[in-house]
Scaffold this motif. Structure first.
Motif, short mmCIF file in Angstrom:
data_model
loop_
_atom_site.label_atom_id
_atom_site.label_comp_id
_atom_site.label_asym_id
_atom_site.label_seq_id
_atom_site.Cartn_x
_atom_site.Cartn_y
_atom_site.Cartn_z
N GLU A 79 -77.93 -0.21 29.60
CA GLU A 79 -77.25 -1.42 29.14
C GLU A 79 -77.09 -2.33 30.37
OE1 GLU A 79 -73.87 -3.97 28.76
OE2 GLU A 79 -73.90 -2.19 30.01
N PRO A 80 -77.33 -3.64 30.26
CA PRO A 80 -77.40 -4.48 31.46
C PRO A 80 -76.13 -4.52 32.32
CG PRO A 80 -78.29 -5.65 29.55
CD PRO A 80 -77.70 -4.37 29.03
N PHE A 81 -74.95 -4.60 31.73
CA PHE A 81 -73.74 -4.72 32.56
C PHE A 81 -73.48 -3.50 33.41
CE2 PHE A 81 -72.64 -8.33 30.11
CZ PHE A 81 -72.08 -9.13 31.08
N THR A 82 -73.65 -2.33 32.80
CA THR A 82 -73.43 -1.11 33.56
C THR A 82 -74.49 -1.01 34.66
OG1 THR A 82 -74.55 -0.04 31.70
CG2 THR A 82 -72.18 0.23 31.84
N PHE B 81 -65.56 -1.50 32.78
CA PHE B 81 -66.96 -1.05 32.80
C PHE B 81 -67.71 -1.51 34.02
CE2 PHE B 81 -66.48 0.03 28.44
CZ PHE B 81 -67.24 1.17 28.39
N THR B 82 -67.48 -2.77 34.40
CA THR B 82 -68.16 -3.27 35.59
C THR B 82 -67.63 -2.53 36.82
OG1 THR B 82 -66.57 -5.09 35.41
CG2 THR B 82 -68.81 -5.55 34.74
N LEU B 83 -66.33 -2.28 36.87
CA LEU B 83 -65.77 -1.58 38.02
C LEU B 83 -66.30 -0.14 38.11
CD1 LEU B 83 -63.89 -1.38 40.44
CD2 LEU B 83 -62.08 -0.68 38.85
N LEU B 84 -66.22 0.59 37.00
CA LEU B 84 -66.59 2.01 37.06
C LEU B 84 -68.09 2.18 37.28
CD1 LEU B 84 -64.26 3.62 34.39
CD2 LEU B 84 -63.95 3.44 36.85
N SER B 85 -68.89 1.26 36.76
CA SER B 85 -70.33 1.36 36.99
C SER B 85 -70.64 1.15 38.46
CB SER B 85 -71.08 0.32 36.15
OG SER B 85 -70.79 0.51 34.78
N VAL B 110 -69.75 -0.26 22.34
CA VAL B 110 -69.00 0.77 23.06
C VAL B 110 -69.86 2.02 23.27
CG1 VAL B 110 -67.02 2.34 22.85
CG2 VAL B 110 -66.74 -0.11 22.39
N ALA B 111 -70.58 2.43 22.24
CA ALA B 111 -71.46 3.60 22.37
C ALA B 111 -72.49 3.38 23.47
CB ALA B 111 -72.16 3.86 21.04
N ARG B 112 -73.03 2.18 23.50
CA ARG B 112 -74.07 1.86 24.47
C ARG B 112 -73.56 1.88 25.90
NH1 ARG B 112 -77.05 -3.59 24.84
NH2 ARG B 112 -78.84 -2.62 25.83
N ARG B 113 -72.39 1.27 26.10
CA ARG B 113 -71.89 1.16 27.48
C ARG B 113 -71.51 2.51 28.04
NH1 ARG B 113 -68.22 -2.89 25.58
NH2 ARG B 113 -69.71 -4.51 25.01
N PHE B 114 -70.83 3.32 27.24
CA PHE B 114 -70.46 4.64 27.76
C PHE B 114 -71.69 5.51 27.98
CE2 PHE B 114 -66.16 3.53 26.37
CZ PHE B 114 -65.46 3.95 27.47
N ALA B 115 -72.66 5.42 27.08
CA ALA B 115 -73.89 6.20 27.26
C ALA B 115 -74.60 5.75 28.53
CB ALA B 115 -74.80 6.04 26.05
N SER B 116 -74.64 4.45 28.75
CA SER B 116 -75.32 3.92 29.93
C SER B 116 -74.59 4.36 31.20
CB SER B 116 -75.39 2.39 29.83
OG SER B 116 -76.20 1.85 30.84
N LEU B 117 -73.26 4.27 31.19
CA LEU B 117 -72.48 4.73 32.35
C LEU B 117 -72.70 6.22 32.58
CD1 LEU B 117 -70.37 4.19 34.57
CD2 LEU B 117 -68.58 4.50 32.86
N ASP B 118 -72.84 6.98 31.51
CA ASP B 118 -73.09 8.41 31.65
C ASP B 118 -74.45 8.66 32.31
OD1 ASP B 118 -71.43 10.74 31.03
OD2 ASP B 118 -73.16 11.47 29.88
N HIS B 119 -75.46 7.88 31.94
CA HIS B 119 -76.77 8.03 32.58
C HIS B 119 -76.71 7.63 34.05
CE1 HIS B 119 -79.40 9.29 29.31
NE2 HIS B 119 -78.75 8.48 28.50
#
Lengths: 439, 439
Positions: A79-82, B81-85, B110-119
Motif C-alpha cells: 500500500e503506498p502510504f506504508t 500508519f505513517t509513523l509506524l511504517s 484498514v485491511a490493506r494498511r495493516f497487511a502492508s505494514l506487516d509485510h
C-alpha cells in the motif's frame, strides 16, 4: 540565466509496470512484498538525484480473465502510504509521491496522512490526486457501480479544497511551545475549516501542524477536459501520456495556457510525460532487450490488460479480427480513445493489440544513453515537457541502466542537476511553497 | 517448565500522555513532529526487548476549553500508519501497533494498511481496534452526531470479520512466481470475500499477499460488557485500565472466562493493564519526580481533560464544589463511571479532580526499580495480568529509567526476556498464527 533542466520522477511498481518484467533475467519477482528491494531502488534513485519516487496504486485485484490474472505481478503490492513512509526513514532527499483516491477515501484521512508523511520526510511528500475509475475498486467499497466521470471531478475538486484547507489549520508559527508560560499552541494561529459542501462536511482543524512544505506537492494526471482543468488550477506537477512529440507539445501548451488563465505562473506547473526508457550499449542491443522483454508477455495477459483498459471484456471477440465498436463505459475515456485510435490507425487485430498493450504501448525511448538523452533534450527544448516520469522496463537492471548511463549523459549536457537544489520536493521541483490562506 | 514472564508494550504519545510532560526538564516538546526523537525511543525500547510500540491516536483536535487547549501537547501528532511504517524501516524486532477506527474508516483500507505494514516489518504489526467515541471526530467525517454505543460494537464486529476475511484472500503459498511457466499466482489459492452485511459490502480479494503473521496481532481495549465480549472473541492482546489489584484480577478472570466460553485457549489472549512507571533511585525521589511533573499541569488543562473524559463540559460547574449528577452522553461509559466513582469515593471537588485527571490518574507504580518490579511481579503472580502496557511519565528520561533500571531488575528475576523469542510480534507475544479459514 542557467539552462533549463529536466525534472525526473520515477514511476514505480515494485516489479515494474511491464507485465513480462518479473520473468526478465535478474528480476526480483517477489519485490511486491520485499521491502529490501524497494529500499535499494529508492536509494539508487536518490544517488541519481531523481526528484521523486512515485508509487502507482490500485484499490482492487483488477478483474482480468483468469488466464491473464494468474500471470500478472501487478495485481498485488504494498500500500503506498506504508511503503513511502518506510522509504522516508531510509532516504534523505528524494520526493515521495503517493496516489490518493478522491472517490474512495475521505479528506480528513488523506490530509492527515500526507501531512504526516511530509513531517516524517522533512518536506518530501506529494499527493497524486486520482479520481479512481475502476469498477472493481467500487465493489470493495460498497458501491455497486461507479460515479459518472464528471461527478468524480466535481467531488475531486471539493476534496482538494477540503484537504488544502485542512493543511492550513495552523499557521507555520502556531506552535510556540513556551515551557515557561506553559502555552503550547497559539490559538489565534489556529482555525477551524467548517466546510459544508455537496460532498463533504468537515469541521477541522486538522490535528497536525502545517506541513514543512506548506502543502505537499500536488500531482495530477488529467487527460480529459475536466482533468486538464483540475490539473491547471491545482497541480504543481502533471503526469501525462503523449505518444508523440506533437501530441506532447499540444498538451503542454494547453495546460500551461489553462494555468495562466487561472491566474497562475505557468512555470509553476511542471509537465512530466511518462517515458519508458530502455538503454543499451547500442541501439540494436536496446531494441533486442525490449523484444526479449515483450516476448515474456503471455498473450492472455495481453487480453486481460486490453479488457481492463477498454473497460470491456474482449474475450468474446474474435482474436484475429479487428476491434469492434464498443458501447460507452465508465472506464477512463482518454485511455479508451487512445487504444481505439491506435488500433484503427495501425489496423491491428485484437491479438496484435493485446501483445502491444500487454507489455507497454506508450512513449518509449529505446537506444543508447546518447540517443535517449537526445530525445529527452528534444522534448524539453521543443516545449513538450519540463521533464519526465520515467518508467523502467525491468528492475533492477533497467533502473541501473538509467542511473549509470542515461543520467550521467544528461548531466554532461547540463540538462540535469548534479546535486539536489534544496531539502524539500518543492524546492527541487522549483515550485513555490503556498502561503497559508486561512490563518 | 519455564517461569511465566511478563509481556511489555509501550503506550506512546510522542511527548508522553501526561499533560505536563512537555515542560519537564529534558523533554522534547517538539516530538509530535520530530521523527528523530521517535526513532530514538523505538530503538531504545527494542534494545530493552519490549514486545511492542503502541501508538495511541485521536481523529480530531479534541474540543477542550481554549485555556486548556492552548496548553496541550496531545492534540496534534503524527498519524499512526505513517509513523509506524517509518519506524518499521529503522527497527528489526519490536512490534508496531496502531489504532484503527472501525467507526470512521472502511475495512478494505484498514485491511490493506495493516497487511502492508506487516509485510514491510516482517510480521510485526498489530491492529488496536477502536470504536471511536469522540463527537469531535464525527464532525470531521461528516457525521453530526455519534453512533450509539451498542451500534458501534455491532459495526466493529462486522468490520473485524471483513478485515480478517480479506487477510485470508490468498493462501500463504498462493504466489508461486514460476518464471519458467509464467504463472505468478495460483488462482485456486485465491478467494473473493463477497461479504454483504448490514454495515459493509465488500467483494475482495484484498490486493495484497497474506501477511507474514497470517493476521496482524489483534488488540482491543474493551471495558464495557460488549467491549469485553468483543475482546474475548477476537483479541490476541487486551489493554485495560484497572486501578487496583483486585479490579485487575476480576477483569482478568472475566475476560479469560469469556475467551474460554468462546472456544479459545485463554492463554492466547494476553491481558495488559496500563501502568504508569515512575522510577527513581529511592521511593522518595520517584515520588518527588511525580509531584514535580504534576505541578506542571495547569489547572485549566485539567478542566479540559475532565470535560473530555466525562463527555460533558465542566466549565459551568463550581470548581470548588462536588461533581453533580451528569446526564447520559455518548462518551465512553466505563471512563465516565470510573471518574464519577473515583470523585465520590475520595469526595473530591471539581478542581481537585481536574488536577488529578489532568495529569494521570490511573494505575501507577512509583518507586525504585525494585519496588516497581515487586508490584509487577505481584500482579503477574496474582493472575491480574500477563504483562503491562507501560506509560512513561516524561520522555526521554522516563523511558530511559525503565530501560536502564526496571527492565534489568525484571530480567534478573527471570520475569522478562533477555532476547526476543521470535521474529514476529505473534511469536514474541506467544499467540498462535491463525490458519487461513478461507482458502
Amino acid at each position: 540565466m542557467a539552462k533549463r533542466q529536466l525534472k525526473l520522477g520515477a514511476f514505480m511498481r515494485p516489479v515494474s509496470l511491464h507485465t513480462g518484467a518479473w520473468r526478465y533475467p535478474g528480476a526480483y519477482p517477489d519485490a511486491n512484498f520485499n521491502f529490501e528491494h524497494m529500499k535499494r531502488f529508492a536509494r539508487r534513485l536518490e544517488e541519481a538525484t531523481f526528484d521523486a519516487f512515485f508509487m502507482a496504486d490500485h484499490l482492487a485485484v483488477l478483474n482480468m480473465p483468469p488466464d491473464a490474472l494468474k500471470r500478472s505481478h501487478t495485481v498485488t503490492s504494498f500500500e503506498p502510504f506504508t511503503l513511502l513512509s518506510a522509504l522516508a526513514a531510509v532516504t534523505e532527499r528524494i520526493g515521495l509521491v503517493a496516489t490518493g483516491s478522491t472517490t474512495f477515501d475521505l479528506p480528513y484521512h488523506v490530509a492527515r496522512r500526507f501531512a504526516s508523511l511530509d513531517h516524517i520526510s522533512g518536506g518530501r511528500s506529494g499527493w497524486n490526486i486520482v479520481t479512481t475509475s475502476n469498477p472493481d475498486a467500487a465493489l470493495n467499497f460498497g458501491l455497486d457501480d461507479h460515479m459518472e466521470h464528471d461527478a468524480r471531478y466535481a467531488r475531486a475538486r471539493e476534496f482538494y479544497d477540503v484537504v488544502t484547507g485542512l493543511w492550513d489549520s495552523f499557521a507555520d508559527d502556531a506552535f510556540v511551545r513556551d515551557v515557561e508560560s506553559g502555552v503550547y499552541v497559539d490559538l489565534d494561529r489556529m482555525t477551524r475549516l467548517d466546510h459544508k459542501g455537496p460532498h463533504f462536511s468537515v469541521r477541522g482543524p486538522l490535528n497536525i501542524a502545517r506541513p514543512p512544505q506548506g502543502w505537499p506537492v500536488i500531482v495530477q494526471a488529467g487527460a480529459s477536459d475536466p482533468g486538464r482543468q483540475l490539473a491547471a488550477e491545482t497541480a504543481d506537477a502533471v503526469f501525462c501520456a503523449p505518444s508523440r512529440l506533437a501530441e506532447g507539445q499540444a498538451y503542454y501548451a494547453d495546460v500551461k495556457r489553462r494555468a495562466a488563465a487561472a491566474g497562475r505562473d505557468p512555470d509553476h506547473i511542471k509537465i512530466l510525460p511518462g517515458a519508458f526508457l530502455v538503454a543499451g550499449d547500442s541501439v540494436e542491443q536496446a531494441q533486442e532487450k525490449r523484444r526479449a522483454l515483450d516476448a515474456l508477455v503471455h498473450v492472455h495477459s495481453g487480453f486481460g490488460s486490453l479488457s481492463t483498459m477498454l473497460g470491456h471484456d474482449v474475450s468474446g471477440f474474435d482474436p484475429d479480427g479487428p476491434l469492434p465498436d464498443l458501447p460507452p463505459t465508465n472506464a477512463s475515456r482518454s485511455t479508451q480513445d487512445k487504444i481505439v485510435s491506435f488500433a484503427r490507425q495501425e489496423n491491428l487485430t485484437i491479438r496484435q493489440l493485446a501483445h502491444r498493450v500487454g507489455g507497454y504501448s506508450g512513449l518509449a525511448f529505446v537506444g543508447t544513453a546518447r540517443t535517449i538523452a537526445d530525445s529527452m533534450q528534444e522534448w524539453l527544448e521543443a516545449d513538450a515537457c519540463d521533464g519526465f516520469n520515467v518508467m523502467f522496463p525491468y528492475l533492477p537492471e533497467g533502473l541501473d541502466d538509467v542511473v549509470d548511463k542515461v543520467v550521467p549523459e544528461l548531466r554532461r549536457r547540463g540538462l540535469f542537476r548534479t546535486a539536489y537544489e534544496g531539502r524539500t520536493l518543492r524546492e527541487n521541483l522549483g515550485v513555490p511553497r503556498p502561503e497559508n490562506r486561512r490563518v
